[in-house]
Structure formats: structure tokens, C-alpha cells
Motif scaffolding. Structure first.
Motif: not given
Length: 284
Positions: A240-245, A271-273, A279-281
Motif C-alpha cells: 500500500a503506497v501513500t504520500c506524506s503530504g 510512504l513517499l516523502g 505522487t508528482l515529483g
């Protein structure tokens, strides 16, 4: 759908397929450009580097959609709904059908079938069918399993595809959709922010956020909360992929479901920081 078959397979991957669920839109010249599309480029890299057939099914959901008797009109015709405008409206139709509140006659009586994620899931399962048929007829390859991925409402669809296809789908990677145990998670988000995030505008517009403590909302989440079906995902590997912001979710939302899911099988949270919902960037 775009399918990329590598010239050289990894022996362990030859009979497996990666399928990514993506968005799209109706209209002239809206077909994906196979020579200038980031998702297709990434799928090419995965196919060549991993020695695995990759694919992308686009236009999930089929949008924009114009609903007969929609309350939202522009220039004398129904507003063409897309993304959460579409999903939120189907939530509202389902709930109104339970309460008897005004709604289009043609939308009455459909029950949970009117909720957006279910036809989206049907589209994904038909994508699996098509891939099996294509690879058998064109490449003489028998598919033994799929890895399915998708983001946001396509992440929701990814969860559901794993739920309804536990034999064909061997692993799933839902991206930016960790609103499992929905009522608890949504209440937590509201209390953390002191109000609803701007990201919920399309649900606020349909009076969904004002009604999350009602019986009809609890009936809704019995159908759409992935946590309800968690036992059907037993023994399926999940990332499960998620973004910190991400403005839709709190960074600690996984605390409401992760341990319960781990009891059933292998699940990892990545968790992508420093990124938001798109998920841009990131290199995802």
C-alpha cells in the motif's frame, strides 16, 4: 488498453502480467499517445527491465459522464462529471435511495450497483480477461497470475480487484488509497484538521461529509470500505503506497487497519516523502 510484451522474458515472469489501472476521458483525440505518455514510458521500462508483460487499462471510470436529471446543469445540459464529482454523486444517489430523498427516477432501486467503484472494478476484471485472451492468441502465453496497481479511486479499484479475483490476482499495489476502516479514518481526519480538507470538496458538495454519522452512510461503507472485505485478501501480498503530504489522508491513517491486515497475510506500507496525492515529483 496498452500492452507491452518484452522480447526477452525473465523465466519466472513469463507467465505473469502487470496491469495498471489509469484514468482517461471521452472526447476527440483523447487516446493515449504511446510515444509521449509517462505511464506508458514507465510500463515500457518495467517490461524491458523486469522481463514481464506490462499493461495499462485507461479510462477507468468512463468519463465525463452526464447523468439524466442531474441537479448540476451548465449551459442548459447536465454537467459532465469526472473523478470525485462522479464518485461523490453516486454515493449521494445510493444514500438518497435509502432515505427517500429526492433523486432521479431512473436512479432509484439500483442499490449498491450504482456506486462508482463497482463498475470500475468490473472494467478491471474485463481487462484481466482481455490480457489472458490476447496473450494466448497472439503470443501463445498462458497467464498464471497478475499484479494489479492503480492510484486514488483506481487504488480503490485495485483493492476491489484483488478482493473479487483472489485466484488470478497474485498481488496488489494500491496507491494513495488508505482510507480503510472508513468511518474511523474520516473522523480522525476531521478532528486532526479541525474541518474537512479542501480535497473533499466534491463530497462536501453532495452533502456526504455532513452525513457521515447517519445510518445511510454506515450502509454505504458496508459496501465500499475495503476493511469490510479484508478477510478476502488473506494471503495476498499487498504493498500500500501513500504520500506524506496527501490532502485526502492523514499520515497515520494506516494505524486504523494495518495491524488487522497483517494478521491475514503479507502487507507492507510504503510512504513517499514530500509529495501530494498525485505522487508528482517521485519516481513511483
Amino acid at each position: 488498453m496498452v500492452v507491452i510484451v518484452p522480447r526477452k522474458f525473465d523465466e519466472d515472469m513469463k507467465n505473469h502480467v502487470y496491469m495498471q489501472i489509469e484514468a482517461g476521458s471521452n472526447g476527440n483525440n483523447n487516446y493515449p499517445n504511446i510515444h509521449d505518455n509517462e505511464d506508458i514510458d514507465a510500463a515500457k521500462v518495467l517490461a524491458v527491465g523486469g522481463g514481464i508483460t506490462t499493461s495499462i487499462i485507461f479510462q477507468v471510470p468512463n468519463q465525463r459522464i452526464k447523468f439524466y436529471d442531474d441537479w448540476w446543469y451548465e449551459n442548459g445540459e447536465p454537467h459532465g462529471r469526472k473523478e470525485d464529482e462522479f464518485c461523490g454523486y453516486t454515493w449521494r444517489l445510493f444514500m438518497n435511495d435509502l432515505t427517500g430523498e429526492p433523486m432521479p427516477e431512473m436512479a432509484k432501486g439500483w442499490g449498491e450497483e450504482i456506486i462508482a467503484y463497482f463498475p470500475m472494478t468490473k472494467a478491471a476484471t474485463k481487462g484481466l480477461d482481455l490480457l489472458e485472451q490476447f496473450l494466448k492468441e497472439e503470443k501463445n502465453i498462458g497467464v498464471e497470475g497478475f499484479l494489479v496497481a492503480g492510484g486514488s479511486k483506481r487504488g480503490w479499484t485495485t483493492w476491489f480487484t484483488g478482493i473479487v479475483e483472489p485466484v488470478r490476482v497474485k498481488a496488489i499495489a494500491p496507491v494513495v488509497l488508505d482510507v480503510l476502516n472508513m468511518h474511523v479514518s474520516l473522523k480522525h481526519s476531521f478532528m486532526m484538521l479541525g474541518n474537512w480538507s479542501f480535497a473533499y470538496e466534491d463530497f462536501y458538495r453532495e452533502n456526504i461529509t455532513q452525513n457521515i454519522d447517519t445510518e445511510e452512510f454506515f450502509e454505504l461503507i458496508q459496501h465500499i470500505d475495503v476493511f469490510t472485505y479484508r478477510k478476502k485478501l488473506a494471503n495476498m501480498p499487498i504493498v500500500a503506497v501513500t504520500c506524506s503530504g496527501d490532502p485526502f489522508f492523514m499520515i497515520d491513517d494506516s494505524s486504523f487497519f494495518l495491524e488487522d491486515m497483517k494478521e491475514l497475510g503479507e502487507i507492507q506500507r510504503y510512504l513517499l516523502g514530500n509529495c501530494e496525492h498525485s505522487t508528482l515529483g517521485t519516481a513511483l
